[in-house]
Design an enzyme around this catalytic site. Sequence first.
Site, PDB file in Angstrom:
ATOM      1  N   CYS A 127      -5.958 -15.424  19.398  1.00  0.00           N
ATOM      2  CA  CYS A 127      -4.650 -15.658  20.029  1.00  0.00           C
ATOM      3  C   CYS A 127      -4.819 -15.794  21.540  1.00  0.00           C
ATOM      4  CB  CYS A 127      -3.696 -14.505  19.719  1.00  0.00           C
ATOM      5  SG  CYS A 127      -3.462 -14.146  17.971  1.00  0.00           S
ATOM      6  N   CYS A 130      18.626  -2.788   2.008  1.00  0.00           N
ATOM      7  CA  CYS A 130      20.098  -2.796   1.982  1.00  0.00           C
ATOM      8  C   CYS A 130      20.614  -3.588   0.780  1.00  0.00           C
ATOM      9  CB  CYS A 130      20.646  -3.388   3.271  1.00  0.00           C
ATOM     10  SG  CYS A 130      20.625  -2.253   4.667  1.00  0.00           S
ATOM     11  N   ARG A 169      13.802  -4.015   5.802  1.00  0.00           N
ATOM     12  CA  ARG A 169      15.060  -3.256   5.899  1.00  0.00           C
ATOM     13  C   ARG A 169      16.197  -4.009   5.216  1.00  0.00           C
ATOM     14  NH1 ARG A 169      17.593  -0.105   4.694  1.00  0.00           N
ATOM     15  NH2 ARG A 169      18.958   1.359   5.757  1.00  0.00           N
ATOM     16  N   CYS A 171      27.348  -6.453   4.228  1.00  0.00           N
ATOM     17  CA  CYS A 171      26.732  -5.796   5.384  1.00  0.00           C
ATOM     18  C   CYS A 171      27.810  -5.346   6.376  1.00  0.00           C
ATOM     19  CB  CYS A 171      25.776  -6.751   6.090  1.00  0.00           C
ATOM     20  SG  CYS A 171      24.545  -7.546   5.043  1.00  0.00           S
ATOM     21  N   CYS A 228      29.734  -1.909   6.044  1.00  0.00           N
ATOM     22  CA  CYS A 228      29.079  -0.707   6.556  1.00  0.00           C
ATOM     23  C   CYS A 228      28.931  -0.767   8.075  1.00  0.00           C
ATOM     24  CB  CYS A 228      27.701  -0.537   5.918  1.00  0.00           C
ATOM     25  SG  CYS A 228      27.719   0.156   4.261  1.00  0.00           S
ATOM     26  N   HIS A 229      28.349  -1.874   8.587  1.00  0.00           N
ATOM     27  CA  HIS A 229      27.878  -1.891   9.969  1.00  0.00           C
ATOM     28  C   HIS A 229      28.924  -2.331  10.985  1.00  0.00           C
ATOM     29  CE1 HIS A 229      23.952  -0.909   8.481  1.00  0.00           C
ATOM     30  NE2 HIS A 229      23.948  -1.962   7.692  1.00  0.00           N
ATOM     31  N   CYS A 267      -5.673 -19.224  23.257  1.00  0.00           N
ATOM     32  CA  CYS A 267      -4.581 -20.164  23.549  1.00  0.00           C
ATOM     33  C   CYS A 267      -3.562 -19.575  24.525  1.00  0.00           C
ATOM     34  CB  CYS A 267      -3.868 -20.560  22.259  1.00  0.00           C
ATOM     35  SG  CYS A 267      -4.816 -21.660  21.175  1.00  0.00           S
ATOM     36  N   CYS A 269       0.614 -20.315  13.727  1.00  0.00           N
ATOM     37  CA  CYS A 269      -0.516 -20.393  14.659  1.00  0.00           C
ATOM     38  C   CYS A 269      -1.836 -20.173  13.927  1.00  0.00           C
ATOM     39  CB  CYS A 269      -0.364 -19.358  15.772  1.00  0.00           C
ATOM     40  SG  CYS A 269       0.815 -19.822  17.061  1.00  0.00           S
TER      41      CYS A 269
END
Length: 258
Positions: A73, A219, A215, A174, A177-178, A76, A111
């Site tokens: 990596c 959920c 994650r 989602c 809840c959030h 480059c 890459c």
Amino acid sequence: MIPRLAAVIAAALLGSAAIAAEIPSSERKSGYDLMGRETRAMQEDDTANPGMLWVLDGEALWSRKAGAADKSCADCHGDAQAGMKGVAARYPAFDAARKRPIDLGQRINICRTERQNATPLPYEGKELLALSAYVGRQSRGLPIDVPIDERSKPFLESGRALFTARQGQLNLSCAECHDDNWGQKLAGAPVPQGHATGYPLYRLEWQTLGSLQRRLRNCIVGMRAEPYPFGAPEYVDLELYLMWRARGMKLETPAVRP
């Protein structure tokens, strides 16, 4: 059933006609803000943050040559502290060749295959998580700034639709809840606002580092819905929306969460 848990689920299931609007920018909070003092201290101290073990591995991988091209990596991109500063705060990003947004893990694998002539790293594998954490660490403390233009807007709206769609046997979204019930307790832990400010992050529940896609799968399974495979475009669209929703908030990679 735990009373608080029952209250959260009942409120979500009732869903009333008045679904709460998107959280105003002035009221947005990181999951860090809802954690206990000991967990916050673990994230703040690099000598105590378990996620830094993956960052150190990522630093070694950054300079390690790989593939038929025998390139690293660093060959480059040079010094990651300079060249990668701010990069993670702009992902997912639109990729013109693929005509859709890609996340940071996908960019790393592109890459590898196109520049290093190496095999792609597996999702949730130690090396991909380590490189993602190392690149993310270079943007820690910088504001999230995912660019949205006419090319990426349809994918943003797809992610927003997935965030607000009811799904699974529990018929939850989602947002229920959030957006609607953040701050309340679910299984003894505060429900966060769902801002993706620290991935990949170390979860005490997992006892390891994990990606945002892991994650999201958790959920979706918790909703009793069928999860998508890792790398699915649905996850990337949802990641794009979550990062746009957290715009202006500071990146915390590698964060620590309960």
